[in-house]
Design an enzyme around this catalytic site. Structure first.
Site, mmCIF file in Angstrom:
data_model
loop_
_atom_site.group_PDB
_atom_site.id
_atom_site.type_symbol
_atom_site.label_atom_id
_atom_site.label_comp_id
_atom_site.label_asym_id
_atom_site.label_seq_id
_atom_site.Cartn_x
_atom_site.Cartn_y
_atom_site.Cartn_z
ATOM 1 N N ASP A 1 -54.848 49.744 -21.704
ATOM 2 C CA ASP A 1 -54.530 49.514 -20.276
ATOM 3 C C ASP A 1 -55.459 48.727 -19.699
ATOM 4 O OD1 ASP A 1 -56.086 51.617 -19.803
ATOM 5 O OD2 ASP A 1 -54.665 52.369 -18.169
ATOM 6 N N TYR B 1 -48.494 48.800 -24.620
ATOM 7 C CA TYR B 1 -49.120 50.067 -23.757
ATOM 8 C C TYR B 1 -48.084 51.215 -24.098
ATOM 9 C CZ TYR B 1 -50.361 53.460 -20.758
ATOM 10 O OH TYR B 1 -50.685 54.640 -20.152
ATOM 11 N N GLU C 1 -44.715 56.836 -17.765
ATOM 12 C CA GLU C 1 -45.459 55.690 -18.044
ATOM 13 C C GLU C 1 -44.796 54.257 -17.540
ATOM 14 O OE1 GLU C 1 -48.258 55.618 -19.445
ATOM 15 O OE2 GLU C 1 -48.510 57.565 -20.000
#
Length: 345
Positions: free
Chosen positions: A134, A116, A33
């Site tokens: 996102d 996020y 991520e």
DNA sequence: AAAACGGGGAC
DNA sequence: GTCCCAGTTTT
């Protein structure tokens, strides 16, 4: 079928096989991520593979030096991600016994982890019902629900997070979150989305109103700044090169480069010769010439770096010099890496 | 609220 | 050229 059901259904039929999709290991999810922030999957993938290979666990990453981490990160951009990654790895390894926080709230405390990323890790690893928002999700929601609030305004961000919370499937949060992002990336693409054969085309507001190409709305960003870089590649008689590490604020923090003379416009050979003593301690260079025939314009999101590499030869041996081969082991900006690859004595 | 922060790929 | 990518942090 509800919006979320359609997304999950579409996802089950269209999901790509990605290395971080075969695991719920928070370390691997977190690593992927961070790498994918503002970065395309295709660009991040080889970096992910290399990191996992070099650092199979968070302890391996924690025990590495920052230079090692930056070197592996070289070329991926936004280097604060790499520095924060290392900081967080050390915290997790040394203070948390290798365990990541298992809640959205706890994850949010980590350096480099914002709304996020905390939502992604919490939902993928721990099934916490927190919707990811996102770039893909902004686009899908703004189009499907016909919302024209700017996605990069404070109000817009708040609105879309609330909307995402309302329409998510809390019971299948991992698949829903992965699904809506995959849907945005592959089906509801920024340009030329294939609406003709879209599972949501009977209820998409933007499609019905012909607003696909104007949504999502985004506020314009500040204009690009022009800067003029002169790198002084100082070679002593043994062809050792002087290098420095960028410190303080600004781009490329903690990466290595040559002594830099920044000017307010392009400088000539004579002007460089006359002013290079402001950044160099060199007494008497024997030879100076410009290496790149044409000025290199290295483009960042918000700066254009008009760059000249000046070869400066000297009889004086410098203390912090490295050979060209040694230099290749240091983390450097792509601009410098490209010079190193083309440079011949 | 706005700016800073990379590099690359698609059009 | 323009846009934007599995955004976050700092000012």
């Amino acid at each position: 079928m509800s919006f979320s059901q359609k997304i999950i259904h579409w996802y089950s039929a269209n999901k790509r096989s990605l290395p971080w999709r075969n695991t719920t290991d928070p370390y691997k999810i977190w690593l992927s991520e961070i790498m994918l922030q503002q970065t395309r999957v295709a660009q991040g993938m080889p970096y992910y593979e290399r990191f996992i290979e070099h650092f199979p666990t968070v302890h391996d990453l924690a025990n590495a030096s920052e230079e090692e981490v930056l070197k592996l990160w070289q070329g991926l951009g936004y280097y604060s991600r790499a520095r924060n990654l290392h900081t967080t790895a050390k915290l997790i390894s040394e203070k948390y016994n290798g365990h990541f926080p298992d809640t959205y709230k706890g994850l949010l405390e980590l350096k480099g982890v914002g709304d996020y990323t905390a939502s992604a890790i919490a939902s993928f690893c721990f099934k916490e019902a927190q919707p990811v928002v996102d770039g893909n999700v902004f686009r899908v929601l703004s189009r499907y629900f016909g919302i024209d609030l700017p996605i990069n305004s404070t109000e817009g961000i708040k609105y879309f997070k609330a909307l995402a919370l309302k329409v998510m499937d809390a019971d299948q949060i991992a698949d829903y979150n992965q699904g809506i992002m995959e849907f945005g990336a592959l089906q509801c693409a920024p340009k030329n989305p294939y609406c003709l054969h879209c599972p949501l085309n009977d209820s998409c507001v933007a499609l019905q109103k012909g607003k696909i190409d104007i949504l999502p709305v985004k506020l314009k960003k500040a204009k690009v700044k022009e800067r003029y870089f002169n790198y002084l590649v100082v070679l002593d008689k043994e062809n050792a090169i002087e290098i420095r590490q960028r410190r303080g604020r600004g781009i490329w923090q903690n990466l290595f480069e040559f002594p830099l003379l920044e000017t307010e416009r392009e400088y000539s050979l004579e002007e460089i010769t006359n002013t290079m003593d402001t950044v160099l301690e060199l007494k008497e260079p024997t030879e100076i010439y410009q290496f790149n025939e044409k000025t290199i314009v290295h483009k960042l999101s918000h700066q254009h770096l008009h760059t000249k590499f000046w070869i400066v030869k000297s009889e004086e041996k410098h203390s912090n010099g490295v050979s060209l081969e040694e230099l290749k082991e240091y983390p450097v900006p792509v601009l410098i890496a490209e010079f190193i690859n083309t440079f011949k004595f």
